[in-house]
Motif scaffolding. Structure first.
Motif, PDB file in Angstrom:
ATOM      1  N   SER A  44     -23.114 -27.532   4.765  1.00  0.00           N
ATOM      2  CA  SER A  44     -21.665 -27.691   5.308  1.00  0.00           C
ATOM      3  C   SER A  44     -20.841 -26.275   5.258  1.00  0.00           C
ATOM      4  CB  SER A  44     -21.083 -28.738   4.499  1.00  0.00           C
ATOM      5  OG  SER A  44     -21.864 -30.073   4.437  1.00  0.00           O
ATOM      6  N   GLN A  86     -18.556 -34.250   7.291  1.00  0.00           N
ATOM      7  CA  GLN A  86     -19.430 -35.177   6.440  1.00  0.00           C
ATOM      8  C   GLN A  86     -19.081 -36.298   6.175  1.00  0.00           C
ATOM      9  OE1 GLN A  86     -21.673 -32.616   3.688  1.00  0.00           O
ATOM     10  NE2 GLN A  86     -22.864 -34.202   2.923  1.00  0.00           N
ATOM     11  N   ASP A 177     -21.748 -32.765  11.327  1.00  0.00           N
ATOM     12  CA  ASP A 177     -22.246 -32.720   9.922  1.00  0.00           C
ATOM     13  C   ASP A 177     -22.605 -33.873   9.619  1.00  0.00           C
ATOM     14  OD1 ASP A 177     -22.756 -31.804   7.417  1.00  0.00           O
ATOM     15  OD2 ASP A 177     -21.025 -30.890   6.882  1.00  0.00           O
ATOM     16  N   GLU A 178     -23.971 -34.155   9.506  1.00  0.00           N
ATOM     17  CA  GLU A 178     -24.813 -35.422   8.886  1.00  0.00           C
ATOM     18  C   GLU A 178     -24.181 -36.546   9.596  1.00  0.00           C
ATOM     19  OE1 GLU A 178     -25.865 -35.795   5.333  1.00  0.00           O
ATOM     20  OE2 GLU A 178     -26.168 -33.770   4.733  1.00  0.00           O
TER      21      GLU A 178
HETATM   22 MG   LIG Z   1     -23.211 -30.931   3.490  1.00  0.00          MG
END
Ligand SMILES: [Mg+2]
Ligand SMILES: Nc1ncnc2c1ncn2[C@@H]1O[C@H](COP(=O)(O)OP(=O)(O)OP(=O)(O)O)[C@@H](O)[C@H]1O
Length: 260
Positions: A44, A86, A177-178
């Motif tokens: 991240s 995220q 992010d994810e």
């Molecule tokens: Mg992360």
């Protein structure tokens, strides 16, 4: 190699923690570039450096041949860099469509005075944005819910809405992010197809992801980091069977000989 995005020797520390410790990447145009690594690997933080959310302590960044050093996130967005976070960041009180329309904001063609006294350009722009916004909601499977409040959506739907909003900025490079975190199997399969479609549209994708099955199916190139450092990179197959990658994930237990 035709790199759209390049980073050289990026470094970022928080106090004594070297979150990103000398990372260099080259992201080829119109590809899906995945970044993986164990919890706390610095994924991240790397994404925050690429998007301009953080500035690096040192290192260089180039996008389409342009030096990004010191350029803040909103200026990078205008150049064509979009991202999701995220932790989901939506306007929960606003409708789905208004959330997406917020994404168009950075490219509005309307002269400022027309916001006070709406003229022909304003309404033309407004109609076009609404149509594009609805098309984007359709693209992420939320077309029927356009008027609902974003906060009323299920978790997986909120993730897809974030994707639609980021696409509204018409990015050349899209970083996620994810995106699969918290999604069920059907939602992961849908996300996988959408990521392929996004690449088909000519958009370059950088995706940080823990869901290795998704990564191995969708990525053209996988970059592995651990403890802020580079560990390995290559096509999914090479990464999957690399002993140092397996060790980083499984803490040295090397049983099946492959990650997924
Ligand atoms: Mg992360
Ligand atoms: N804003 C911050 N302030 C202090 N430390 C931070 C900050 N952001 C990240 N770190 C630290 O830097 C390291 C890397 O964190 P980062 O969030 O980038 O990892 P990650 O690979 O994204 O992890 P995860 O898989 O859990 O999302 C961790 O040790 C984390 O605690």
């Amino acid at each position: 190699m035709n790199a759209l995005f390049e980073a050289r020797e990026l470094r970022k520390s928080f106090g004594g923690v070297k979150a990103v410790a000398g990372i260099s990447i080259e992201v080829p145009e119109k590809s899906i570039f995945a970044v993986i690594g164990p919890n706390g690997a610095g994924k991240s933080t790397l994404m925050n450096l690429l998007s301009g959310t953080y500035q690096p302590d040192s290192g260089e960044l180039r996008f389409a041949g342009r030096d990004l050093t010191g350029l803040p996130a909103h200026r990078r967005a205008r150049l064509g860099l979009a991202r999701t976070f995220q932790k989901i960041r939506l306007f929960k009180q606003l409708s789905l469509l208004d959330n997406v329309l917020a994404g168009f904001h950075i490219h509005h063609q309307v002269p400022a005075w027309q916001y006070l006294l709406p003229g022909a350009t304003f309404w033309r722009d407004w109609t076009r944005c609404r149509e594009e916004g609805l098309a984007l909601l359709d693209f992420v499977g939320l077309g029927d819910l356009a008027a609902q409040r974003a906060g009323s959506l299920a978790y997986g739907q909120q993730r897809m809405l974030e994707i639609a909003r980021a696409l509204a900025t018409r990015p050349k490079l899209f970083m996620l992010d994810e995106p699969a975190a918290g999604l069920n199997a059907a939602e992961v399969a849908f996300l996988l197809q959408r990521l392929r479609d996004i690449r088909e549209r000519g958009i370059t994708v950088v995706v940080v992801e823990h869901h290795l099955d998704l990564v191995m199916k969708v990525a053209d190139h996988v970059f592995v980091m651990d403890h802020g450092e580079f560990l390995f990179e290559g096509p999914p197959k090479a990464v999957q069977s690399n002993p140092s990658v397996i060790e980083a994930y499984l803490g040295g237990e090397f049983e099946s000989g492959a990650l997924v």
